[in-house]
Design a protein around this motif. Structure first.
Motif: not given
Length: 390
Positions: A119-132
Motif C-alpha cells: 500500500l505504501k509503495a503504491g502497488l494497489f493491486d497486490r495490496a488489495e489482494e492481500i487485504f481481501l
C-alpha cells in the motif's frame, strides 16, 4: 454467616505463591533479556531519540547476531516502511512468509505487514489482494480501512460503498457521509457519460444514505437545469437551505440564472435578499449585488452596497460600493482603487479544512490533504495582510 478462622491459615500460603510466581516471571524476563544482543538495545535507544536511520543499522546488526528473533524482523520492517525503503520492507516480510517454522498468528502478522508495504509503495493491486484475504481474520478492521483507502484513490466507488457498509457493520461507527459522497462521485461519472437517469438514481441513493447530503441536491439541480427544467432545479437548490444554509453560497449564482431564464427575476432578487439577511452570506450577497446592478441599475445597487457598508464595514462592502459608483463611468482613480481592493480580496480568500487545516482557493468536497469528506466550509476565510492594498 460465621467467619471461618481457618482461612487465615491460607493467607501466608497465597502470599508465598504470589511471591514465587513473581520471582519466576522476573527470572524469565532477565533470562530472555540476557539473550538479546546489545545492538537490540542500541536500536531501542535510537528509536526513543527519533534516529530511525541509526536504529535500522542497530537492528540489522542484531538480526545478524540472532536471525530467529521475530520481534526484530517486525520492528525492522516497520522502520523500513517508515523511512520509505519499501523494497527492503517487502523483501523482509516476504522472507518471513517463506519460513516454514512460522506459527499461524505470525504468518498473519507478516501478511498484514506485507500488505501495508504494498500500500505504501503504491502497488494497489497486490495490496488489495492481500487485504481481501485479511478481511476474514482478526485483521478485518484494518484491512477494510486499507481497502477503503485504495478504492477511494482508484475511484472505484461501488467497491468503496460496499467496504464502507461492511466497516459500519463491523465497528458500529456510521459512515453515512462517506457513503453518500461515494454515490455522488458515481453520479458525477454518470453525468460525464450522459447517463442522467443513472445519475439521478445514485443521487437519490446518496440522500437515502445521508438526508443532509447537500452535494446530492446541488447536483440534482444541475441535472434539471441542464435539461431545461428550471423550476425543478430551483426546488432542488432550495432544499439546500433546509440542510445546511451556508451551502447556499455554492448555488446562489445558479439559482439567479434559472430565475432569469424563467423571467422571474423579481422573485429571485427577493429570495436572495432574504437569504442574505437571514444567514449573512458573503458570496450570495455578491450575486444579489451583481443581479441588482444589472437589472435595476447603478443607483439601486449603490443604495444596497451603501447600506451593507454602514451595517457591516468591510473591504468586500467597499468593493461593491465602488463598483456601483464607477459603473458606466470612464476609467479613473476610483477604478484603480477598486481594482487594488479586488486583487487583495482574491489573494487573501481561501477555504480551510476543519480537520487538518489545509487551505485552498478552490472549494473541495474531499480534502486533498487528509482525505476527509465535507470538511471544507463553503464560506471563504480571509488572511490578515500587513501590506498595503496598493
Amino acid at each position: 454467616m460465621d467467619f471461618e478462622y481457618w482461612w487465615l491459615l491460607l493467607l501466608p500460603l497465597f502470599f508465598g505463591l504470589g511471591w514465587v510466581a513473581a520471582r519466576i516471571d522476573i527470572s524469565q524476563l532477565l533470562t530472555e533479556t540476557s539473550t538479546l544482543p546489545a545492538s537490540y538495545f542500541r536500536g531501542l535507544n535510537f528509536l526513543i531519540s527519533e534516529q530511525p536511520d541509526k536504529a535500522i543499522e542497530a537492528f540489522t546488526e542484531a538480526l545478524r547476531a540472532d536471525s530467529n528473533t521475530l520481534e526484530l524482523h517486525f520492528a525492522l520492517g516497520s522502520l523500513f516502511r517508515r523511512t520509505g525503503e519499501m523494497d527492503r520492507a517487502i523483501r523482509l516480510h516476504q522472507g518471513l512468509l517463506e519460513r516454514e517454522d512460522l506459527a499461524e498468528p505470525q504468518q498473519l502478522m507478516a501478511l498484514a505487514e506485507l500488505a501495508q508495504d504494498y500500500l505504501k509503495a503504491g502497488l494497489f493491486d497486490r495490496a488489495e489482494e492481500i487485504f481481501l484475504k485479511l478481511t476474514e481474520t482478526r485483521y478485518a478492521n484494518s484491512a477494510l480501512r486499507a481497502l477503503l483507502e485504495i478504492y477511494v484513490r482508484e475511484k472505484e466507488w461501488l467497491q468503496a460503498i460496499s467496504v464502507a457498509q461492511r466497516l459500519e457493520t463491523l465497528t458500529g461507527r456510521p459512515l453515512r457521509i462517506e457513503v453518500a459522497e461515494f454515490y455522488c462521485e458515481l453520479a458525477q461519472q454518470n453525468m460525464l457519460l450522459g447517463q442522467l437517469s443513472q445519475a439521478r438514481g445514485n443521487l437519490n441513493e446518496a440522500l437515502e444514505a445521508n438526508r443532509n447530503c447537500v452535494r446530492a441536491n446541488i447536483m440534482l439541480g444541475d441535472i434539471e437545469a441542464a435539461a431545461g427544467a428550471q423550476s425543478n432545479a430551483l426546488n432542488a437548490w432550495r432544499a439546500v437551505e433546509l440542510q445546511v444554509p451556508d451551502y447556499l453560497e455554492l448555488v446562489a449564482e445558479r439559482m439567479m440564472a434559472s430565475w432569469r431564464i424563467l423571467g422571474n427575476t423579481e422573485e429571485g432578487l427577493q429570495w436572495l435578499h432574504e437569504a442574505v439577511r437571514k444567514y449573512r452570506l458573503e458570496e450570495t450577497a455578491h450575486v444579489l449585488f451583481e443581479a441588482t446592478l444589472d437589472l435595476k441599475g447603478p443607483e439601486a445597487a449603490y443604495r444596497m452596497a451603501h447600506e451593507e457598508a454602514e451595517q457591516s464595514p468591510s473591504l468586500t462592502a467597499l468593493d461593491r460600493l465602488l463598483q456601483a459608483k464607477v459603473s458606466g463611468m470612464p476609467d479613473g482613480d476610483l477604478r484603480l482603487v477598486m481594482s487594488a481592493i479586488r486583487e487583495h480580496l482574491e489573494k487573501t480568500a481561501y477555504h480551510r479544512c476543519r480537520t487538518c487545516g489545509y487551505t485552498a482557493r478552490q472549494f473541495h468536497w474531499h480534502c486533498p490533504s487528509c482525505s476527509e469528506w465535507e470538511t471544507f466550509p463553503p464560506r471563504f476565510e480571509r488572511a490578515i495582510s500587513k501590506t498595503s492594498l496598493i
